[in-house]
Design an enzyme around this catalytic site. Structure first.
Site, PDB file in Angstrom:
ATOM      1  N   SER A  89      -1.911   5.020  -0.187  1.00 27.98           N
ATOM      2  CA  SER A  89      -2.214   4.286   0.967  1.00 27.98           C
ATOM      3  C   SER A  89      -1.813   4.789   2.333  1.00 27.98           C
ATOM      4  O   SER A  89      -2.291   4.146   3.455  1.00 27.98           O
ATOM      5  CB  SER A  89      -1.278   2.680   0.742  1.00 27.98           C
ATOM      6  OG  SER A  89       0.014   3.268   0.995  1.00 27.98           O
ATOM      7  N   LYS A 168       5.147   2.830   5.353  1.00 24.76           N
ATOM      8  CA  LYS A 168       4.072   2.356   5.930  1.00 24.76           C
ATOM      9  C   LYS A 168       4.032   2.945   7.605  1.00 24.76           C
ATOM     10  O   LYS A 168       5.284   3.289   7.731  1.00 24.76           O
ATOM     11  CB  LYS A 168       4.022   0.905   6.022  1.00 24.76           C
ATOM     12  CG  LYS A 168       3.561   0.223   4.770  1.00 24.76           C
ATOM     13  CD  LYS A 168       2.221   0.565   4.080  1.00 24.76           C
ATOM     14  CE  LYS A 168       2.207  -0.071   2.428  1.00 24.76           C
ATOM     15  NZ  LYS A 168       0.926   0.384   1.796  1.00 24.76           N
TER      16      LYS A 168
END
Length: 326
Positions: A89, A168
Site C-alpha cells: 500500500s 500510511k
C-alpha cells in the site's frame, strides 16, 4: 673429643617448615612444570574449584542474554523499533509486495513526544476501533503460542507487525477539510491542491476515487497510502468520512529509515504535500534537512550497540571456558 656442632645439631626447619614434609616441587598435586597454580600460592587448586569456575560460564550466559533482551525491549518500547512492511500500500516509497523481500523500517518513537504529527509524515499506528471492528480474529489472538512468537518476531523486524498496526502517510491534520478531486485529479486540503510526487499508480491508471469533503476531527489525522489505488486507508476504513480518521494517540511513531535489505537503504521521504512552491523555495538549509537522518541514526545506535556488546560478551565467555578446559 668434642663433636662438631654443625654436624651433630639436628636439621632445623627453615622458616618453620617441617623437614619431613615433601617439598612443593615433589608434591603430586602441584603443577608438573614447577609454576605456581592459578591461586598464586604454590598449592594446587581443588578440583571442585575448577568445576565451579567452569560452571560460571553457564551462569553468566543466561544473565547476559536476559540483560540484552531487557535493554532491547526497553529501547524498542520507548526509543525506536524496526517494523516489517507487510503489504504494497506504500509502494514505491516502502516495498512490501507478496513473495518479495519486504522493507524493514526504523520507526522513531521519540519525535511525537515533543512535536505534533505533520502532513507528509509516514507513520506507523494502531488501527482505531472503526478500522478493525469487522476484522476476523487472527491466528495470534486465538493461539497464545503463535501470538508469542508473532510478538517476538515483529519486535525485531523478523515478522510482520500485528494485524492491527498500519503504515500510511499523513495527508491532513485535525480541523482541516480534505476532499478529492480537483480538475487535475489532485487531493485538495482547505481548498488547495496537494503536491504529491510520491504517488505510485499501480496498473497505470492515474485516476483517484472521489470522496469528501471531510473535516478531520481534532486530535486526529487523515492518512492515505502512496500506492493510491491499492490502499485501504481513511477513504475506506470505518466506512470513510470522519470514522476513517486516525486519533493522534494511536500513532506509534514516525518512519525514519529503511534499514533492510541493504540495497534499499534510504531515508523515508516526509515531503509535505501542503507546502506551496514559495514555501519550498524558502525551505530549511541542507544541514537542517539532514536532521531526520541523524535522529534516525541516533535512535538506531543503541539497538546496534547492545547487540554488538552482547555478542562480544558471549564470545569472551566461550573463549574463556575453552581456555580453562585446555
Amino acid at each position: 673429643m668434642p663433636s662438631n656442632a654443625a654436624e651433630d645439631e639436628p636439621n632445623r626447619p627453615e622458616d618453620g617448615k617441617d623437614p619431613e614434609a615433601p617439598s612443593p616441587a615433589a608434591s603430586p598435586d602441584s603443577e608438573s612444570d614447577g609454576r605456581p597454580s592459578p591461586d598464586g600460592d604454590g598449592t594446587a587448586r581443588p578440583a571442585s574449584a575448577k568445576q565451579k569456575k567452569q560452571r560460571s560460564f553457564w551462569k553468566e550466559l543466561p544473565i547476559l542474554i536476559v540483560v540484552a533482551l531487557v535493554l532491547a525491549f526497553l529501547i524498542q518500547q520507548f526509543v525506536a523499533r524496526v517494523y516489517m512492511i507487510p503489504s504494497g500500500s506504500m509502494e514505491q516509497t516502502l516495498h512490501g509486495c507478496p513473495g518479495c523481500t519486504p522493507d524493514r523500517i526504523l520507526v522513531d518513537k521519540v519525535t511525537y513526544r515533543f512535536s505534533d504529527p505533520e502532513p507528509g509524515d509516514v507513520v506507523v499506528f494502531r488501527g482505531p476501533e472503526a478500522w478493525v471492528e469487522d476484522d476476523p480474529p487472527s491466528e495470534s489472538s486465538s493461539n497464545p503460542i503463535a501470538g508469542f512468537f508473532q510478538n517476538v518476531g515483529s519486535a525485531f523486524g523478523l515478522a510482520p507487525p500485528d494485524e492491527r498496526d498500519f503504515v500510511k502517510r499523513i495527508i491532513a491534520t485535525g480541523g482541516q477539510t480534505v476532499e478529492c478531486c480537483d480538475d487535475e485529479n489532485r487531493v485538495v486540503v482547505d481548498g488547495k491542491p496537494l503536491d504529491e510526487p510520491y504517488i505510485y499508480w499501480q496498473g497505470g491508471e492515474e485516476k483517484q476515487r472521489e470522496f469528501g469533503p471531510v473535516t478531520v476531527p481534532d486530535d486526529a489525522v487523515w492518512v492515505m497510502g502512496d500506492n493510491r489505488n491499492n490502499s485501504s486507508d481513511s477513504r475506506y476504513q470505518g466506512g470513510g468520512g470522519e470514522r476513517g480518521a486516525v486519533p493522534v494517540d494511536n500513532i506509534i511513531g514516525k518512519a525514519r529509515l529503511i534499514v533492510l535489505p541493504p540495497s534499499r537503504w534510504d531515508v523515508v521521504s516526509d515531503h509535505n504535500p501542503q507546502a506551496s512552491a514559495d514555501a519550498s523555495a524558502m525551505s530549511a538549509p541542507a544541514w537542517q534537512a539532514g536532521l531526520p537522518l541523524a535522529a534516525g541514526a541516533l535512535a538506531a545506535w543503541p539497538t546496534l550497540f547492545v547487540s554488538r556488546k552482547a555478542g562480544a560478551g558471549v564470545r569472551r565467555l566461550v573463549t574463556r571456558r575453552f581456555r580453562r578446559e585446555r
